[in-house]
Design a protein around this motif. Sequence first.
Motif, PDB file in Angstrom:
ATOM      1  N   LYS A  12       0.874  -1.181   0.000  1.00 45.45           N
ATOM      2  CA  LYS A  12       0.000   0.000   0.000  1.00 45.45           C
ATOM      3  C   LYS A  12       0.905   1.223   0.000  1.00 45.45           C
ATOM      4  CE  LYS A  12      -3.455  -2.478   2.572  1.00 45.45           C
ATOM      5  NZ  LYS A  12      -4.101  -2.634   3.862  1.00 45.45           N
ATOM      6  N   ARG A  13       1.374   1.586  -1.168  1.00 42.85           N
ATOM      7  CA  ARG A  13       2.430   2.579  -1.272  1.00 42.85           C
ATOM      8  C   ARG A  13       1.971   3.889  -1.861  1.00 42.85           C
ATOM      9  NH1 ARG A  13       6.290  -0.642  -5.163  1.00 42.85           N
ATOM     10  NH2 ARG A  13       6.121  -1.970  -3.390  1.00 42.85           N
ATOM     11  N   ILE A  14       2.738   4.911  -1.568  1.00 40.28           N
ATOM     12  CA  ILE A  14       2.557   6.200  -2.227  1.00 40.28           C
ATOM     13  C   ILE A  14       3.669   6.364  -3.255  1.00 40.28           C
ATOM     14  CG2 ILE A  14       2.654   8.682  -1.926  1.00 40.28           C
ATOM     15  CD1 ILE A  14       1.052   8.396   0.558  1.00 40.28           C
ATOM     16  N   LEU A  15       4.914   6.185  -2.862  1.00 44.12           N
ATOM     17  CA  LEU A  15       6.014   6.207  -3.828  1.00 44.12           C
ATOM     18  C   LEU A  15       6.605   4.807  -3.977  1.00 44.12           C
ATOM     19  CD1 LEU A  15       7.831   9.573  -3.020  1.00 44.12           C
ATOM     20  CD2 LEU A  15       6.422   9.025  -4.990  1.00 44.12           C
ATOM     21  N   THR A  16       7.435   4.405  -3.027  1.00 43.78           N
ATOM     22  CA  THR A  16       8.058   3.081  -3.128  1.00 43.78           C
ATOM     23  C   THR A  16       7.651   2.136  -2.005  1.00 43.78           C
ATOM     24  OG1 THR A  16      10.017   3.775  -1.894  1.00 43.78           O
ATOM     25  CG2 THR A  16      10.088   4.038  -4.298  1.00 43.78           C
ATOM     26  N   GLY A  17       6.922   2.607  -1.025  1.00 43.25           N
ATOM     27  CA  GLY A  17       6.439   1.753   0.055  1.00 43.25           C
ATOM     28  C   GLY A  17       7.385   1.622   1.236  1.00 43.25           C
ATOM     29  N   VAL A  18       8.473   2.382   1.226  1.00 43.64           N
ATOM     30  CA  VAL A  18       9.461   2.283   2.313  1.00 43.64           C
ATOM     31  C   VAL A  18       8.865   2.731   3.644  1.00 43.64           C
ATOM     32  CG1 VAL A  18      11.629   3.248   3.175  1.00 43.64           C
ATOM     33  CG2 VAL A  18      11.453   2.512   0.810  1.00 43.64           C
ATOM     34  N   LEU A  19       8.272   3.906   3.670  1.00 41.60           N
ATOM     35  CA  LEU A  19       7.760   4.437   4.932  1.00 41.60           C
ATOM     36  C   LEU A  19       6.547   3.655   5.416  1.00 41.60           C
ATOM     37  CD1 LEU A  19       8.198   8.234   4.189  1.00 41.60           C
ATOM     38  CD2 LEU A  19       9.722   6.705   5.431  1.00 41.60           C
ATOM     39  N   GLY A  20       5.720   3.180   4.493  1.00 39.06           N
ATOM     40  CA  GLY A  20       4.597   2.326   4.870  1.00 39.06           C
ATOM     41  C   GLY A  20       5.067   1.008   5.455  1.00 39.06           C
ATOM     42  N   GLY A  21       6.145   0.460   4.906  1.00 41.50           N
ATOM     43  CA  GLY A  21       6.711  -0.776   5.434  1.00 41.50           C
ATOM     44  C   GLY A  21       7.299  -0.600   6.820  1.00 41.50           C
ATOM     45  N   ILE A  22       7.961   0.523   7.036  1.00 38.03           N
ATOM     46  CA  ILE A  22       8.515   0.820   8.359  1.00 38.03           C
ATOM     47  C   ILE A  22       7.382   0.978   9.378  1.00 38.03           C
ATOM     48  CG2 ILE A  22       9.748   2.586   9.702  1.00 38.03           C
ATOM     49  CD1 ILE A  22      11.509   3.000   7.191  1.00 38.03           C
ATOM     50  N   ALA A  23       6.313   1.668   8.969  1.00 40.11           N
ATOM     51  CA  ALA A  23       5.168   1.847   9.863  1.00 40.11           C
ATOM     52  C   ALA A  23       4.520   0.508  10.199  1.00 40.11           C
ATOM     53  CB  ALA A  23       4.151   2.778   9.217  1.00 40.11           C
ATOM     54  N   ALA A  24       4.377  -0.364   9.211  1.00 41.60           N
ATOM     55  CA  ALA A  24       3.777  -1.685   9.457  1.00 41.60           C
ATOM     56  C   ALA A  24       4.666  -2.522  10.365  1.00 41.60           C
ATOM     57  CB  ALA A  24       3.548  -2.407   8.135  1.00 41.60           C
ATOM     58  N   SER A  71      -0.919   2.360  -5.784  1.00 44.27           N
ATOM     59  CA  SER A  71      -0.225   3.620  -5.678  1.00 44.27           C
ATOM     60  C   SER A  71      -1.236   4.743  -5.791  1.00 44.27           C
ATOM     61  CB  SER A  71       0.831   3.753  -6.775  1.00 44.27           C
ATOM     62  OG  SER A  71       1.440   5.015  -6.701  1.00 44.27           O
ATOM     63  N   THR A  72      -1.390   5.515  -4.733  1.00 46.20           N
ATOM     64  CA  THR A  72      -2.348   6.606  -4.783  1.00 46.20           C
ATOM     65  C   THR A  72      -1.703   7.866  -5.330  1.00 46.20           C
ATOM     66  OG1 THR A  72      -1.825   7.183  -2.500  1.00 46.20           O
ATOM     67  CG2 THR A  72      -3.689   5.718  -2.857  1.00 46.20           C
ATOM     68  N   PHE A  73      -0.389   7.915  -5.385  1.00 48.94           N
ATOM     69  CA  PHE A  73       0.303   9.104  -5.853  1.00 48.94           C
ATOM     70  C   PHE A  73       0.546   9.060  -7.358  1.00 48.94           C
ATOM     71  CE2 PHE A  73       4.049  11.790  -6.498  1.00 48.94           C
ATOM     72  CZ  PHE A  73       3.612  12.953  -5.893  1.00 48.94           C
ATOM     73  N   TRP A  74       1.015   7.945  -7.851  1.00 46.99           N
ATOM     74  CA  TRP A  74       1.376   7.842  -9.266  1.00 46.99           C
ATOM     75  C   TRP A  74       0.282   7.232 -10.126  1.00 46.99           C
ATOM     76  CZ3 TRP A  74       5.165  10.764 -10.536  1.00 46.99           C
ATOM     77  CH2 TRP A  74       6.198  10.989  -9.659  1.00 46.99           C
ATOM     78  N   GLY A  75      -0.864   6.950  -9.590  1.00 48.15           N
ATOM     79  CA  GLY A  75      -1.941   6.379 -10.398  1.00 48.15           C
ATOM     80  C   GLY A  75      -2.220   4.949  -9.986  1.00 48.15           C
ATOM     81  N   ALA A  76      -2.465   4.124 -10.964  1.00 47.46           N
ATOM     82  CA  ALA A  76      -2.877   2.751 -10.688  1.00 47.46           C
ATOM     83  C   ALA A  76      -1.766   1.892 -10.112  1.00 47.46           C
ATOM     84  CB  ALA A  76      -3.417   2.100 -11.954  1.00 47.46           C
ATOM     85  N   GLY A  77      -0.529   2.202 -10.386  1.00 50.68           N
ATOM     86  CA  GLY A  77       0.578   1.403  -9.875  1.00 50.68           C
ATOM     87  C   GLY A  77       0.724   0.101 -10.621  1.00 50.68           C
ATOM     88  N   GLN A  78       1.480  -0.805 -10.068  1.00 48.12           N
ATOM     89  CA  GLN A  78       1.694  -2.103 -10.685  1.00 48.12           C
ATOM     90  C   GLN A  78       0.633  -3.048 -10.174  1.00 48.12           C
ATOM     91  OE1 GLN A  78       5.503  -3.175  -9.287  1.00 48.12           O
ATOM     92  NE2 GLN A  78       6.571  -1.587 -10.410  1.00 48.12           N
TER      93      GLN A  78
END
Length: 97
Positions: A12-24, A71-78
């Motif tokens: 569940k990322r905005i850019l690369t998911g680093v900060l979301g992963g740290i939070a999780a 990806s909510t920032f860059w669109g649909a994402g992968q």
Amino acid sequence: MNSKRRLTRSSKRILTGVLGGIAAYFGISATLVRVIFVILTIYPGHILFGLLVYLLLTVLIPEDSGTMHHSTFWGAGQQSRSRKELHDVTEEDTDKK
């Protein structure tokens, strides 16, 4: 408890998911981690350092094992797309001579 916590980039990322992963990993809000990171990064003289740390974490922290990336920032994402299967297909000639 058999399951080990593992630090991975969030699906569940905005850019690369680093900060979301740290939070999780730490069990806290991803928004809180993102806000703290932005505040520490824009602190005078630390913008370049903050960006370098983020890029380094992107390279070092592995992807989440999930296949769906939002990806909510860059669109649909992968997104992993499954193949569609056709059933009961018949072939007909459309050209009548």
